[in-house]
Scaffold this active site. Structure first.
Site, PDB file in Angstrom:
ATOM      1  N   ARG A  39     -39.173   8.476 -45.859  1.00 52.91           N
ATOM      2  CA  ARG A  39     -39.990   9.619 -46.276  1.00 52.91           C
ATOM      3  C   ARG A  39     -39.872  10.822 -45.335  1.00 52.91           C
ATOM      4  O   ARG A  39     -39.738  11.956 -45.779  1.00 52.91           O
ATOM      5  CB  ARG A  39     -41.461   9.171 -46.331  1.00 52.91           C
ATOM      6  CG  ARG A  39     -42.421  10.194 -46.892  1.00 52.91           C
ATOM      7  CD  ARG A  39     -43.877   9.727 -46.642  1.00 52.91           C
ATOM      8  NE  ARG A  39     -44.074   8.349 -46.992  1.00 52.91           N
ATOM      9  CZ  ARG A  39     -44.473   7.919 -48.202  1.00 52.91           C
ATOM     10  NH1 ARG A  39     -44.739   8.793 -49.143  1.00 52.91           N
ATOM     11  NH2 ARG A  39     -44.611   6.637 -48.438  1.00 52.91           N
ATOM     12  N   ARG A  70     -46.071   8.759 -57.827  1.00 51.48           N
ATOM     13  CA  ARG A  70     -46.981   8.522 -56.706  1.00 51.48           C
ATOM     14  C   ARG A  70     -48.458   8.790 -57.042  1.00 51.48           C
ATOM     15  O   ARG A  70     -49.316   8.001 -56.646  1.00 51.48           O
ATOM     16  CB  ARG A  70     -46.539   9.304 -55.473  1.00 51.48           C
ATOM     17  CG  ARG A  70     -45.136   8.925 -54.992  1.00 51.48           C
ATOM     18  CD  ARG A  70     -44.755   9.595 -53.679  1.00 51.48           C
ATOM     19  NE  ARG A  70     -45.625   9.157 -52.607  1.00 51.48           N
ATOM     20  CZ  ARG A  70     -46.619   9.867 -52.120  1.00 51.48           C
ATOM     21  NH1 ARG A  70     -46.854  11.074 -52.541  1.00 51.48           N
ATOM     22  NH2 ARG A  70     -47.379   9.368 -51.182  1.00 51.48           N
ATOM     23  N   CYS A 121     -48.183   8.857 -72.795  1.00 48.51           N
ATOM     24  CA  CYS A 121     -49.363   8.286 -73.437  1.00 48.51           C
ATOM     25  C   CYS A 121     -50.038   7.265 -72.537  1.00 48.51           C
ATOM     26  O   CYS A 121     -50.029   6.057 -72.810  1.00 48.51           O
ATOM     27  CB  CYS A 121     -48.958   7.652 -74.770  1.00 48.51           C
ATOM     28  SG  CYS A 121     -48.072   8.825 -75.791  1.00 48.51           S
TER      29      CYS A 121
HETATM   30  C1  LIG Z   1     -39.522   1.585 -47.323  1.00 44.34           C
HETATM   31  C2  LIG Z   1     -38.990   1.059 -46.069  1.00 44.34           C
HETATM   32  C3  LIG Z   1     -38.600   1.928 -45.040  1.00 44.34           C
HETATM   33  C4  LIG Z   1     -38.806   3.427 -45.122  1.00 44.34           C
HETATM   34  O1  LIG Z   1     -40.172   3.734 -45.064  1.00 44.34           O
HETATM   35  P1  LIG Z   1     -40.668   5.257 -44.968  1.00 44.34           P
HETATM   36  O2  LIG Z   1     -42.129   5.155 -45.012  1.00 44.34           O
HETATM   37  O3  LIG Z   1     -40.113   5.964 -46.153  1.00 44.34           O
HETATM   38  O4  LIG Z   1     -40.170   5.814 -43.681  1.00 44.34           O
HETATM   39  C5  LIG Z   1     -38.047   1.374 -43.904  1.00 44.34           C
HETATM   40  N1  LIG Z   1     -37.881   0.029 -43.768  1.00 44.34           N
HETATM   41  C6  LIG Z   1     -38.245  -0.826 -44.738  1.00 44.34           C
HETATM   42  C7  LIG Z   1     -38.039  -2.278 -44.530  1.00 44.34           C
HETATM   43  C8  LIG Z   1     -38.806  -0.353 -45.913  1.00 44.34           C
HETATM   44  O5  LIG Z   1     -39.172  -1.220 -46.860  1.00 44.34           O
END
Ligand SMILES: *Cc1c(COP(=O)(O)O)cnc(C)c1O
Length: 432
Positions: free
Chosen positions: A283, A319, A350
């Site tokens: 993210r 989200r 819907c």
């Molecule tokens: C989703 C995930 C990430 C990334 O998480 P962010 O919150 O997007 O930084 C990293 N490692 C694992 C194992 C994940 O499942």
């Protein structure tokens, strides 16, 4: 200027992505439309690169946040490794040019074909999430005459203080191996010749706004690492996962350096400076590098609420429906002279859960374009075709240039692979 998104800026009353006016993109490619800024990706990457400061570290981009090949290629070019969670993501990162020895493979349900594909590619490490998976990886590796590099994903039982659906490091989550079981499982791994122990891993959640939870997890992992060292099991890396927050509204997430500085300090203080530090940010590398453009279709004034019905929906941006998440909403051409009214921004699907934003003061009219902010992460990558809506196009802007990095799906593509029993495949039907 959008407070969290400086690369999406008002110029002469019109919202731009870098040097490109968003109305130009919306009219050329249609809406809904994802627009990403390359400069924003680079700036987010630079935050991590600066934080590493030349120290031994590897930043593995968490691919599931946004897995478009153009984005993967950009991070590969910048020097990223990749954190994948499926065989599909493995194929994507390899197609984007990733070096296999920078790939870590997480996820609680790895299947034999996915494990085989990752062994064939020669990835850096499997982050193993259960005793059963450990045995499966050993079996698959032995079958194809290879040694599988492994870390255990340890569940440190710390509270990341984030939304329950994106909190992963508590003992009642499905993720990882309970920390009290980890030592015995490392001993089991050592006894299996098809496995090679390379590290330890944790990932405690997502959209985490303070460094405390990581430092709590680190403290527990360091205890385990020391115990393993005493048992004669030496590790090469420590993976602290992803999860760093971004600013959607008023969050003030730490800079990557505020996380990495105390981590390296703790390693040095405990005589573990030789360990390579791995992070898996998703993210925080892409979230604020994208917006989702949508057109206002209809305004509907109800008795208690007013709805702005737009052409984007929960299938494009899940989200809000999934976590009641907040995304900023900005008119692409603000009507500064009109009085704002309060609107719920909802899609055509819907489902009552199909809303994108609620109670926003906006001056809008049908035909206006809106930018849903912070749509670079967990937006397209979570998109579906629910209600038989083709998935939207994606654009990557670089300065004054806009690249179409994924065309809009056609209506025909929605069912081209489907079959009516006893009949040949459906003939091509031209969709919009
Ligand atoms: C989703 C995930 C990430 C990334 O998480 P962010 O919150 O997007 O930084 C990293 N490692 C694992 C194992 C994940 O499942």
């Amino acid at each position: 200027m959008l407070p969290s998104q400086p690369w999406f800026d008002l110029r002469e009353g019109v919202l731009h992505a870098e040097g490109v006016p968003l109305p130009e993109l919306a009219s050329r490619y249609g809406t809904p439309l994802y627009v990403y800024s390359r400069a924003a990706l680079q700036a987010a990457w630079q935050g991590y690169a600066d934080a590493l400061h030349g120290r031994r570290g590897l930043i593995c981009y968490g691919v599931k946040a946004n897995s478009n090949l153009a984005i993967l290629h950009e991070f590969q070019r910048l020097g990223a490794g990749f954190d994948i969670v499926s065989g599909g993501e493995l194929a994507r990162v390899l197609a984007a040019g990733a070096q296999p020895e920078t790939i870590v493979f997480s996820g609680v349900g790895k299947q034999a074909w996915e494990i085989r594909a990752a062994l064939d590619a020669g990835i850096l490490c499997f982050n193993v999430e259960s005793a059963g998976e450990l045995e499966c990886i050993a079996r698959v590796a032995a079958d194809c005459g290879r040694q599988a590099p492994i870390s255990l994903r340890v569940n440190p039982d710390v509270d990341a203080h984030t939304h329950p659906y994106i909190s992963t490091g508590l003992k009642d989550n499905k993720f990882g191996v309970p920390i009290q079981d980890a030592r015995a499982l490392y001993h089991r791994a050592r006894s299996l010749p098809a496995l090679r122990i390379v590290g330890v891993d944790c990932h405690i959640g997502s959209q985490i706004t303070t460094t405390g939870p990581w430092l709590d997890a680190l403290d527990k992992l360091l205890g385990l690492i020391e115990q393993l060292a005493a048992d004669g099991i030496a590790l090469q890396h420590l993976d602290l996962g992803g999860g760093l927050a971004i600013r959607y509204t008023d969050e003030t997430p730490p800079h990557p350096a505020e996380l990495l500085d105390p981590v390296f300090a703790a390693l040095h203080a405990r005589g573990l400076g030789h360990l390579q530090v791995v992070l898996e940010p998703g993210r925080s590398l892409v979230g604020n590098a994208g917006v989702l453009l949508t057109e206002v279709l209809y305004l509907k004034r109800g008795e208690t609420r007013q709805f702005a019905i737009v052409d984007a929906a929960m299938n494009d941006l899940m989200r809000p429906a999934l976590y009641e998440a907040w995304h900023g909403v900005r008119p692409v051409r603000p009507r500064d002279d009109d009085t704002p009214e309060t609107w719920d921004i909802v899609g055509p699907i819907c489902e009552s859960g199909d809303w994108l934003a609620r109670g926003r003061p906006l001056a809008i009219a049908p035909g206006d374009w809106l930018a849903l902010e912070s749509a670079g992460a967990y937006a397209f990558s979570m998109a579906s075709q629910y209600n038989s809506r083709p998935r939207a196009a994606e654009i990557l802007v670089d300065g004054d240039q806009a690249w179409l990095v994924r065309p809009r799906e056609t209506v025909h593509e929605l069912y081209a692979q489907e079959r009516i029993p006893g009949q040949p495949p459906h003939p091509e039907v031209r969709g919009p």
